[in-house]
Design a protein around this motif. Sequence first.
Motif, PDB file in Angstrom:
ATOM      1  N   ASP A  71       5.909  -7.087  69.636  1.00 30.15           N
ATOM      2  CA  ASP A  71       6.102  -6.523  70.976  1.00 30.15           C
ATOM      3  C   ASP A  71       4.817  -6.676  71.791  1.00 30.15           C
ATOM      4  O   ASP A  71       3.732  -6.333  71.336  1.00 30.15           O
ATOM      5  CB  ASP A  71       6.494  -5.051  70.879  1.00 30.15           C
ATOM      6  N   ASP A  72       4.935  -7.205  73.004  1.00 28.75           N
ATOM      7  CA  ASP A  72       3.778  -7.384  73.888  1.00 28.75           C
ATOM      8  C   ASP A  72       3.253  -6.061  74.443  1.00 28.75           C
ATOM      9  O   ASP A  72       2.092  -5.966  74.820  1.00 28.75           O
ATOM     10  CB  ASP A  72       4.138  -8.309  75.054  1.00 28.75           C
ATOM     11  N   ASP A  73       4.119  -5.049  74.497  1.00 26.00           N
ATOM     12  CA  ASP A  73       3.718  -3.727  74.982  1.00 26.00           C
ATOM     13  C   ASP A  73       3.079  -2.972  73.817  1.00 26.00           C
ATOM     14  O   ASP A  73       3.762  -2.512  72.895  1.00 26.00           O
ATOM     15  CB  ASP A  73       4.945  -2.980  75.508  1.00 26.00           C
ATOM     16  N   ALA A  74       1.765  -2.844  73.862  1.00 26.42           N
ATOM     17  CA  ALA A  74       1.014  -2.244  72.746  1.00 26.42           C
ATOM     18  C   ALA A  74       1.442  -0.805  72.464  1.00 26.42           C
ATOM     19  O   ALA A  74       1.550  -0.400  71.298  1.00 26.42           O
ATOM     20  CB  ALA A  74      -0.477  -2.309  73.023  1.00 26.42           C
ATOM     21  N   ASP A  75       1.699  -0.031  73.526  1.00 25.48           N
ATOM     22  CA  ASP A  75       2.108   1.365  73.332  1.00 25.48           C
ATOM     23  C   ASP A  75       3.474   1.454  72.664  1.00 25.48           C
ATOM     24  O   ASP A  75       3.685   2.267  71.767  1.00 25.48           O
ATOM     25  CB  ASP A  75       2.136   2.115  74.663  1.00 25.48           C
ATOM     26  N   ARG A  76       4.394   0.624  73.116  1.00 20.18           N
ATOM     27  CA  ARG A  76       5.733   0.619  72.523  1.00 20.18           C
ATOM     28  C   ARG A  76       5.668   0.144  71.068  1.00 20.18           C
ATOM     29  O   ARG A  76       6.320   0.695  70.189  1.00 20.18           O
ATOM     30  CB  ARG A  76       6.685  -0.254  73.344  1.00 20.18           C
ATOM     31  N   ALA A  77       4.871  -0.874  70.805  1.00 19.74           N
ATOM     32  CA  ALA A  77       4.712  -1.384  69.441  1.00 19.74           C
ATOM     33  C   ALA A  77       4.135  -0.302  68.530  1.00 19.74           C
ATOM     34  O   ALA A  77       4.605  -0.109  67.402  1.00 19.74           O
ATOM     35  CB  ALA A  77       3.822  -2.621  69.444  1.00 19.74           C
ATOM     36  N   GLN A  78       3.140   0.413  69.025  1.00 22.57           N
ATOM     37  CA  GLN A  78       2.536   1.486  68.237  1.00 22.57           C
ATOM     38  C   GLN A  78       3.557   2.602  67.986  1.00 22.57           C
ATOM     39  O   GLN A  78       3.655   3.126  66.882  1.00 22.57           O
ATOM     40  CB  GLN A  78       1.309   2.057  68.937  1.00 22.57           C
ATOM     41  N   GLY A  79       4.319   2.943  69.011  1.00 23.87           N
ATOM     42  CA  GLY A  79       5.346   3.975  68.856  1.00 23.87           C
ATOM     43  C   GLY A  79       6.400   3.581  67.835  1.00 23.87           C
ATOM     44  O   GLY A  79       6.820   4.399  67.017  1.00 23.87           O
ATOM     45  N   ALA A  80       6.806   2.327  67.865  1.00 20.92           N
ATOM     46  CA  ALA A  80       7.801   1.850  66.900  1.00 20.92           C
ATOM     47  C   ALA A  80       7.231   1.881  65.485  1.00 20.92           C
ATOM     48  O   ALA A  80       7.910   2.301  64.536  1.00 20.92           O
ATOM     49  CB  ALA A  80       8.259   0.442  67.262  1.00 20.92           C
ATOM     50  N   ALA A  81       5.976   1.460  65.335  1.00 20.52           N
ATOM     51  CA  ALA A  81       5.337   1.479  64.017  1.00 20.52           C
ATOM     52  C   ALA A  81       5.230   2.914  63.497  1.00 20.52           C
ATOM     53  O   ALA A  81       5.493   3.178  62.304  1.00 20.52           O
ATOM     54  CB  ALA A  81       3.961   0.827  64.093  1.00 20.52           C
ATOM     55  N   GLU A  82       4.868   3.836  64.365  1.00 20.44           N
ATOM     56  CA  GLU A  82       4.772   5.243  63.967  1.00 20.44           C
ATOM     57  C   GLU A  82       6.135   5.795  63.573  1.00 20.44           C
ATOM     58  O   GLU A  82       6.262   6.533  62.585  1.00 20.44           O
ATOM     59  CB  GLU A  82       4.166   6.070  65.099  1.00 20.44           C
ATOM     60  N   LEU A  83       7.160   5.443  64.337  1.00 20.26           N
ATOM     61  CA  LEU A  83       8.516   5.901  64.021  1.00 20.26           C
ATOM     62  C   LEU A  83       8.967   5.368  62.666  1.00 20.26           C
ATOM     63  O   LEU A  83       9.540   6.106  61.853  1.00 20.26           O
ATOM     64  CB  LEU A  83       9.492   5.473  65.122  1.00 20.26           C
ATOM     65  N   ILE A  84       8.701   4.111  62.394  1.00 17.40           N
ATOM     66  CA  ILE A  84       9.055   3.519  61.096  1.00 17.40           C
ATOM     67  C   ILE A  84       8.346   4.266  59.972  1.00 17.40           C
ATOM     68  O   ILE A  84       8.947   4.595  58.940  1.00 17.40           O
ATOM     69  CB  ILE A  84       8.734   2.016  61.080  1.00 17.40           C
ATOM     70  N   ASP A  85       7.056   4.575  60.164  1.00 20.35           N
ATOM     71  CA  ASP A  85       6.310   5.316  59.142  1.00 20.35           C
ATOM     72  C   ASP A  85       6.900   6.711  58.915  1.00 20.35           C
ATOM     73  O   ASP A  85       6.991   7.167  57.775  1.00 20.35           O
ATOM     74  CB  ASP A  85       4.838   5.438  59.540  1.00 20.35           C
ATOM     75  N   VAL A  86       7.283   7.361  60.000  1.00 24.39           N
ATOM     76  CA  VAL A  86       7.872   8.702  59.867  1.00 24.39           C
ATOM     77  C   VAL A  86       9.195   8.628  59.109  1.00 24.39           C
ATOM     78  O   VAL A  86       9.439   9.446  58.206  1.00 24.39           O
ATOM     79  CB  VAL A  86       8.096   9.339  61.274  1.00 24.39           C
ATOM     80  N   VAL A  87      10.023   7.661  59.424  1.00 21.49           N
ATOM     81  CA  VAL A  87      11.305   7.515  58.733  1.00 21.49           C
ATOM     82  C   VAL A  87      11.066   7.247  57.250  1.00 21.49           C
ATOM     83  O   VAL A  87      11.708   7.848  56.381  1.00 21.49           O
ATOM     84  CB  VAL A  87      12.148   6.384  59.378  1.00 21.49           C
ATOM     85  N   ARG A  88      10.136   6.357  56.940  1.00 21.71           N
ATOM     86  CA  ARG A  88       9.817   6.068  55.533  1.00 21.71           C
ATOM     87  C   ARG A  88       9.352   7.325  54.806  1.00 21.71           C
ATOM     88  O   ARG A  88       9.762   7.580  53.676  1.00 21.71           O
ATOM     89  CB  ARG A  88       8.732   5.002  55.446  1.00 21.71           C
ATOM     90  N   THR A  89       8.486   8.092  55.443  1.00 22.50           N
ATOM     91  CA  THR A  89       7.956   9.298  54.816  1.00 22.50           C
ATOM     92  C   THR A  89       9.048  10.357  54.652  1.00 22.50           C
ATOM     93  O   THR A  89       9.177  10.967  53.588  1.00 22.50           O
ATOM     94  CB  THR A  89       6.808   9.892  55.667  1.00 22.50           C
ATOM     95  N   TYR A  90       9.853  10.541  55.675  1.00 21.76           N
ATOM     96  CA  TYR A  90      10.891  11.579  55.652  1.00 21.76           C
ATOM     97  C   TYR A  90      11.946  11.288  54.600  1.00 21.76           C
ATOM     98  O   TYR A  90      12.418  12.193  53.916  1.00 21.76           O
ATOM     99  CB  TYR A  90      11.535  11.689  57.036  1.00 21.76           C
ATOM    100  N   LEU A  91      12.311  10.033  54.439  1.00 23.72           N
ATOM    101  CA  LEU A  91      13.381   9.693  53.494  1.00 23.72           C
ATOM    102  C   LEU A  91      12.863   9.227  52.137  1.00 23.72           C
ATOM    103  O   LEU A  91      13.614   8.709  51.334  1.00 23.72           O
ATOM    104  CB  LEU A  91      14.279   8.626  54.105  1.00 23.72           C
ATOM    105  N   LYS A  92      11.585   9.454  51.878  1.00 20.72           N
ATOM    106  CA  LYS A  92      10.983   9.064  50.602  1.00 20.72           C
ATOM    107  C   LYS A  92      11.585   9.833  49.456  1.00 20.72           C
ATOM    108  O   LYS A  92      11.940  10.947  49.514  1.00 20.72           O
ATOM    109  CB  LYS A  92       9.477   9.290  50.681  1.00 20.72           C
TER     110      LYS A  92
END
Length: 92
Positions: A71-92
């Motif tokens: 993603d060219d939008d750095a903020d959106r890319a960071q938000g998506a990466a953070e969301l993926i990490d949260v989902v991984r952690t929550y469903l671990k």
Amino acid sequence: MSHTTKNKTRLLARVRRLKGQMEAIERSLENEAPCGEVLNLVASVRGAVNGLTVELIEDHIREHVSNPDSDDDADRAQGAAELIDVVRTYLK
């Protein structure tokens, strides 16, 4: 093309493993296995379902929301990466 179509083989392999795990639970119950053994099998299925869920959600985010790797939008890319990490952690 949908991410579930692109990853169809891998996803179906996961589902088939889950099916085998569920059949193991059924056999254990039919054979009157000790409750601890049945509970361990159920816990394994729960973990496998969570793993499948994480994979589907992560692929959905990357395909339909934002791919943090491209993603060219750095903020959106960071938000998506953070969301993926949260989902991984929550469903671990």
